[in-house]
Write a protein that holds these residues in place. Structure first.
Motif, PDB file in Angstrom:
ATOM      1  N   ASN A 284      -8.401  12.328  -3.375  1.00 31.33           N
ATOM      2  CA  ASN A 284      -7.917  13.665  -3.003  1.00 31.33           C
ATOM      3  C   ASN A 284      -6.405  13.829  -3.188  1.00 31.33           C
ATOM      4  O   ASN A 284      -5.703  14.314  -2.307  1.00 31.33           O
ATOM      5  CB  ASN A 284      -8.281  13.979  -1.540  1.00 31.33           C
ATOM      6  N   ASN A 285      -5.886  13.392  -4.333  1.00 33.99           N
ATOM      7  CA  ASN A 285      -4.464  13.529  -4.678  1.00 33.99           C
ATOM      8  C   ASN A 285      -3.547  12.588  -3.917  1.00 33.99           C
ATOM      9  O   ASN A 285      -2.326  12.645  -4.083  1.00 33.99           O
ATOM     10  CB  ASN A 285      -3.967  14.969  -4.482  1.00 33.99           C
ATOM     11  N   TRP A 286      -4.100  11.728  -3.073  1.00 33.52           N
ATOM     12  CA  TRP A 286      -3.300  10.720  -2.380  1.00 33.52           C
ATOM     13  C   TRP A 286      -3.462   9.396  -3.115  1.00 33.52           C
ATOM     14  O   TRP A 286      -4.577   8.961  -3.388  1.00 33.52           O
ATOM     15  CB  TRP A 286      -3.760  10.546  -0.938  1.00 33.52           C
ATOM     16  N   LYS A 287      -2.357   8.738  -3.435  1.00 35.24           N
ATOM     17  CA  LYS A 287      -2.427   7.441  -4.096  1.00 35.24           C
ATOM     18  C   LYS A 287      -1.799   6.377  -3.209  1.00 35.24           C
ATOM     19  O   LYS A 287      -0.718   6.579  -2.646  1.00 35.24           O
ATOM     20  CB  LYS A 287      -1.730   7.467  -5.458  1.00 35.24           C
ATOM     21  N   SER A 288      -2.479   5.262  -3.088  1.00 36.11           N
ATOM     22  CA  SER A 288      -2.018   4.141  -2.278  1.00 36.11           C
ATOM     23  C   SER A 288      -2.011   2.899  -3.152  1.00 36.11           C
ATOM     24  O   SER A 288      -2.717   2.828  -4.160  1.00 36.11           O
ATOM     25  CB  SER A 288      -2.937   3.936  -1.068  1.00 36.11           C
ATOM     26  N   GLY A 289      -1.226   1.899  -2.772  1.00 36.55           N
ATOM     27  CA  GLY A 289      -1.158   0.697  -3.578  1.00 36.55           C
ATOM     28  C   GLY A 289      -0.816  -0.539  -2.773  1.00 36.55           C
ATOM     29  O   GLY A 289      -0.212  -0.448  -1.697  1.00 36.55           O
ATOM     30  N   GLN A 290      -1.224  -1.684  -3.297  1.00 33.98           N
ATOM     31  CA  GLN A 290      -0.870  -2.972  -2.709  1.00 33.98           C
ATOM     32  C   GLN A 290       0.055  -3.712  -3.667  1.00 33.98           C
ATOM     33  O   GLN A 290      -0.248  -3.871  -4.852  1.00 33.98           O
ATOM     34  CB  GLN A 290      -2.114  -3.823  -2.442  1.00 33.98           C
ATOM     35  N   PHE A 291       1.201  -4.159  -3.152  1.00 36.87           N
ATOM     36  CA  PHE A 291       2.208  -4.865  -3.934  1.00 36.87           C
ATOM     37  C   PHE A 291       2.411  -6.269  -3.363  1.00 36.87           C
ATOM     38  O   PHE A 291       2.220  -6.493  -2.163  1.00 36.87           O
ATOM     39  CB  PHE A 291       3.541  -4.114  -3.899  1.00 36.87           C
ATOM     40  N   ALA A 292       2.820  -7.193  -4.235  1.00 34.66           N
ATOM     41  CA  ALA A 292       3.115  -8.561  -3.808  1.00 34.66           C
ATOM     42  C   ALA A 292       4.582  -8.860  -4.068  1.00 34.66           C
ATOM     43  O   ALA A 292       5.135  -8.468  -5.111  1.00 34.66           O
ATOM     44  CB  ALA A 292       2.237  -9.562  -4.542  1.00 34.66           C
ATOM     45  N   ARG A 293       5.220  -9.542  -3.131  1.00 31.66           N
ATOM     46  CA  ARG A 293       6.605  -9.971  -3.341  1.00 31.66           C
ATOM     47  C   ARG A 293       6.578 -11.230  -4.195  1.00 31.66           C
ATOM     48  O   ARG A 293       6.061 -12.272  -3.770  1.00 31.66           O
ATOM     49  CB  ARG A 293       7.308 -10.225  -2.012  1.00 31.66           C
ATOM     50  N   CYS A 294       7.152 -11.149  -5.383  1.00 35.92           N
ATOM     51  CA  CYS A 294       7.018 -12.249  -6.344  1.00 35.92           C
ATOM     52  C   CYS A 294       8.307 -13.052  -6.518  1.00 35.92           C
ATOM     53  O   CYS A 294       8.344 -13.978  -7.333  1.00 35.92           O
ATOM     54  CB  CYS A 294       6.555 -11.706  -7.700  1.00 35.92           C
ATOM     55  N   ASP A 295       9.395 -12.713  -5.802  1.00 35.93           N
ATOM     56  CA  ASP A 295      10.605 -13.517  -5.914  1.00 35.93           C
ATOM     57  C   ASP A 295      10.600 -14.620  -4.865  1.00 35.93           C
ATOM     58  O   ASP A 295       9.733 -14.691  -4.016  1.00 35.93           O
ATOM     59  CB  ASP A 295      11.849 -12.633  -5.746  1.00 35.93           C
ATOM     60  N   ARG A 296      11.577 -15.495  -4.938  1.00 38.26           N
ATOM     61  CA  ARG A 296      11.695 -16.595  -3.993  1.00 38.26           C
ATOM     62  C   ARG A 296      12.711 -16.267  -2.907  1.00 38.26           C
ATOM     63  O   ARG A 296      13.541 -15.367  -3.073  1.00 38.26           O
ATOM     64  CB  ARG A 296      12.110 -17.886  -4.708  1.00 38.26           C
ATOM     65  N   GLU A 297      12.662 -17.013  -1.814  1.00 43.46           N
ATOM     66  CA  GLU A 297      13.617 -16.826  -0.711  1.00 43.46           C
ATOM     67  C   GLU A 297      15.028 -16.941  -1.255  1.00 43.46           C
ATOM     68  O   GLU A 297      15.382 -17.895  -1.952  1.00 43.46           O
ATOM     69  CB  GLU A 297      13.383 -17.891   0.350  1.00 43.46           C
ATOM     70  N   GLY A 298      15.841 -15.899  -0.974  1.00 45.86           N
ATOM     71  CA  GLY A 298      17.239 -15.946  -1.384  1.00 45.86           C
ATOM     72  C   GLY A 298      17.528 -15.336  -2.720  1.00 45.86           C
ATOM     73  O   GLY A 298      18.677 -15.184  -3.109  1.00 45.86           O
ATOM     74  N   ASP A 299      16.466 -14.972  -3.504  1.00 46.51           N
ATOM     75  CA  ASP A 299      16.692 -14.347  -4.817  1.00 46.51           C
ATOM     76  C   ASP A 299      17.261 -12.945  -4.670  1.00 46.51           C
ATOM     77  O   ASP A 299      16.958 -12.261  -3.726  1.00 46.51           O
ATOM     78  CB  ASP A 299      15.377 -14.275  -5.595  1.00 46.51           C
TER      79      ASP A 299
END
Length: 299
Positions: A284-299
């Motif tokens: 219904n015109n709403w878009k949702s997404g799942q993202f992953a953090r792909c950097d390392r600690e301190g990047d």
């Protein structure tokens, strides 16, 4: 008791909901016709802030302001009428049904006696307390990702930004996430979420506080394995780096409450700060997404 309704469409749903919430200081209910795609947003105030004719004029002007801001709420119709309390209660029971989220979760109103299937956790949530009942597409997407991301007995922490009714935090606690923290800028939402957490017997496991994401530090003391942010696109864009910093490396961020036409800009911003889109959905015109953090600690 009064019933104040404004008819709209999927594009205007959030703006009209926000309008009624600001007007009556309570989260409205949302009814959708899946065949016609029509949306009816309704508030049930105990009293009106001004006479019906003046209130109608105020709401009509506000809906025109929504159009001038670039949204198309469709053909809006404003209805204001007195409603006996018994009719209000029965209207909830006609429209809200149990929702199964895969094999892990059952969300149901308190008046439904349906038993969960083996292995299903149950969240009891009566509509009308605050926004978020599992019926809205963005809330449902978040529930699905919370259930899908849970990994057996593995320790996983959870943060709910903009908790509303507390449904996501309650579901996370029921599924074994720990610690679980939820916050919302609206004090009424915080009270409702805490009440719902107590009813579901997770008040000690799902901590709900009042908070403003804009005032949180850029470098937080705690990071989370899973974050749900059911926020508007402008807030997501403005606070993207802060939200990313709340994630552990390898953690998952679920965003919802974004119109489909706004999603590419939000997704691009998150990609620039090392958040990779893993899955998404449009309803219904709403878009949702799942993202992953792909950097390392301190990047």
């Amino acid at each position: 008791m009064w019933q104040v309704s404004i008819s709209t469409n999927a594009e205007g749903e959030e703006a009209i909901s926000n309008l009624l919430e600001r007007t009556f200081s309570q989260a409205p209910s949302i009814f959708r016709d899946e065949e016609t795609r029509a949306v009816l947003v309704t508030a049930y105030p105990s009293r009106l802030p001004r006479p019906p004719h003046a209130l109608r004029a105020l709401l009509a002007e506000a809906t025109e302001q929504i159009r001038r801001c670039g949204l198309d709420p469709g053909k809006t119709r404003i209805t204001i009428k007195p409603l006996p309390r018994r009719n209000w209660a029965e209207s909830w029971k006609r429209h809200f049904k149990p929702i199964e989220v895969g094999k892990k979760l059952l969300v149901k109103p308190g008046w439904i006696k349906r038993r969960p299937k083996p292995g299903q956790s149950v969240v009891i949530l009566d509509p009308g307390l605050s926004f978020g009942t599992g019926n809205h597409p963005t809330t449902l997407f978040c529930l699905q990702r919370i259930a899908e991301c849970r990994r057996g007995a593995t320790a996983q922490s959870f943060l709910d930004i903009g908790t509303g009714s507390g449904i996501l935090a309650i579901a996370a606690a029921k599924l074994g996430y720990s610690p679980v923290l939820a916050f919302d800028y609206d004090p009424e939402a915080v009270r409702a979420a805490n009440s719902n957490a107590k009813r579901n017997r997770v008040a000690r496991r799902a901590i709900v506080r009042r908070g403003d994401l804009r005032r949180w530090p850029m470098l937080p003391r705690r990071r989370y394995d899973l974050i749900c942010a059911n926020l508007t696109s402008d807030l997501l864009l403005a606070q993207a780096e802060k939200i990313r910093n709340l994630l552990r490396p390898g953690g998952k961020l679920v965003i919802a409450g974004v119109l489909a036409r706004e999603f590419p800009e939000v997704s691009q911003k998150l990609r620039q700060i090392n958040l990779t889109l893993e899955t998404s959905g449009v309803i219904n015109n709403w878009k949702s997404g799942q993202f992953a953090r792909c950097d390392r600690e301190g990047d």
